[in-house]
Design a protein around this motif. Structure first.
Motif, short mmCIF file in Angstrom:
data_model
loop_
_atom_site.label_atom_id
_atom_site.label_comp_id
_atom_site.label_asym_id
_atom_site.label_seq_id
_atom_site.Cartn_x
_atom_site.Cartn_y
_atom_site.Cartn_z
N ASN A 315 0.84 -1.19 0.00
CA ASN A 315 0.00 0.00 0.00
C ASN A 315 0.88 1.25 0.00
OD1 ASN A 315 0.84 0.51 2.67
ND2 ASN A 315 -0.90 -0.58 3.54
N ASP A 320 -4.61 3.32 2.48
CA ASP A 320 -5.09 2.45 1.41
C ASP A 320 -4.66 1.02 1.68
OD1 ASP A 320 -2.42 3.35 1.04
OD2 ASP A 320 -2.43 2.65 -1.02
N ARG A 321 -5.21 0.08 0.95
CA ARG A 321 -4.92 -1.31 1.18
C ARG A 321 -3.83 -1.81 0.24
NH1 ARG A 321 -10.88 -4.21 1.98
NH2 ARG A 321 -11.51 -3.01 3.84
N ARG A 323 -2.43 -4.58 -2.33
CA ARG A 323 -3.25 -5.14 -3.39
C ARG A 323 -2.56 -6.29 -4.11
NH1 ARG A 323 -1.79 0.48 -3.14
NH2 ARG A 323 0.06 0.72 -4.38
#
Length: 345
Positions: A315, A320-321, A323
């Motif tokens: 991230n 945010d994550r 991915r």
């Protein structure tokens, strides 16, 4: 009795209230610390949202210990302990004879740096090659900000671990090569096959061959160099070694970036060199090419049964994550290190 019970409940209430107030204070205080570093167009509420999950994870681990454990039916045994693994293990591979190859790092934040803990961000943003990065390291050494041997005093290693007596635990350690020069990053990838080993360590991709017939790779040569133009963030290094279905070697770099001069052409991404990418190359080092770019820090690479390539990308440190990315040949996923902020907005 009723009075004692009432008093007990009152103390419990005070205790829970005090704990909640402490958690809220830590949460909002930590958010304020991060808010002070945010761009002007972002609000304090952004920092509160960012910090919240992190605080709850910390509290959960404080209560439960976050202890890992094997899945049902599996068991875990120590193959090599501290006596044989002397530094931080980063990557491993196992050869056809069951011997284990490990890259070990002793240079994290002690030779391999991170922009968040140094004052050279402007120099790093201006860096366009590995030589530029080395030049500004030397400048900061000359200014007295770092000791003269800061980048060379400690080493990363490629280490071979062997279980000679067959008891399921390693009993022999052999260091095959080391990395301790100013440009060097983490020794973060290793792949072995038929008595040879390929190793990734900024600024290069290296191949170690067996020079004396004992099927142990010990003679090192450079297949490609020019990776690691930026300091960026620690761990955004050269890694991800794997074989592709086409028989080629695939590997990745984080947004420490690349500018690889091949003589007849230069591999450098659009928007400047500070971008992560996936590469492929023939085992002998010929035919190096960029497979895809615009990634932040694609740590590992994996092909499915149909030849599709996937990676796990970090991230942006901004809430945010992380991915899973389907890496398309010729693709650009959009990430560029010079355009991020601390919170990755």
């Amino acid at each position: 009795m009723a009075r004692m019970a009432s008093r007990a409940f009152r103390w419990i209430g005070w205790g829970l209230g005090s704990l909640a107030l402490l958690c809220l204070t830590v949460w909002l205080g930590t958010a304020y610390f991060f808010f002070d570093q945010l761009p002007e167009d972002l609000t304090y509420w952004t920092a509160v949202q960012f910090v919240g999950p992190m605080i709850w994870n910390w509290l959960g681990c404080a209560v439960t210990g976050c202890a890992p454990g094997p899945i049902s039916g599996a068991s875990v045994r120590v193959f090599a302990g501290a006596a044989l693994l002397r530094y931080t293990p980063v990557a491993i591979d196992v050869d056809e004879e069951g011997r284990v190859y490990v890259t070990e790092s002793d240079r994290i934040n002690g030779g391999v740096e991170d922009n968040r803990f140094r004052d050279w961000l402007d120099d790093d943003l201006a860096s366009r090659s590995v030589a530029d990065r080395v030049a500004y390291y030397r400048k900061w050494i000359e200014r007295g900000a770092l000791p003269p041997d800061w980048f060379t005093a400690r080493s990363d290693h490629l280490t071979l671990l062997v279980d000679e007596d067959g008891d399921g635990a390693a009993d022999v350690r052999r260091e095959l090569t080391s990395f301790s020069e100013i440009p060097d990053g983490l020794a973060a990838g290793v792949l072995v096959q038929d008595g040879e080993a390929w190793v990734t360590a900024i600024p290069g991709l290296y191949r170690l061959s067996d020079s004396d017939g004992d099927r142990i790779p010990d003679a090192r040569r450079t297949l490609a160099t020019g990776f690691g133009v930026k300091t960026s963030l620690v761990g955004h290094d050269l890694h991800g070694l794997t074989w592709g279905p086409d028989g080629k070697l695939y590997f990745s770099v984080g947004d420490r970036g690349y500018r690889v001069d091949l003589g007849d052409r230069v591999l450098e991404p659009p928007l400047g060199p500070g971008r992560g990418a996936v590469f492929r190359v023939n085992p002998d080092g010929s035919g190096l090419e960029v497979f895809a770019t615009g990634l932040r820090n694609p740590q590992e690479l994996a092909f499915d049964d149909f030849g599709n390539l996937f990676t796990g990308d970090n991230n942006g440190d901004g809430g945010d994550r992380a991915r899973i990315v389907y890496v398309v040949e010729g693709g650009d996923s959009g990430w560029a290190m010079p355009y991020q902020t601390l919170f990755g907005d």
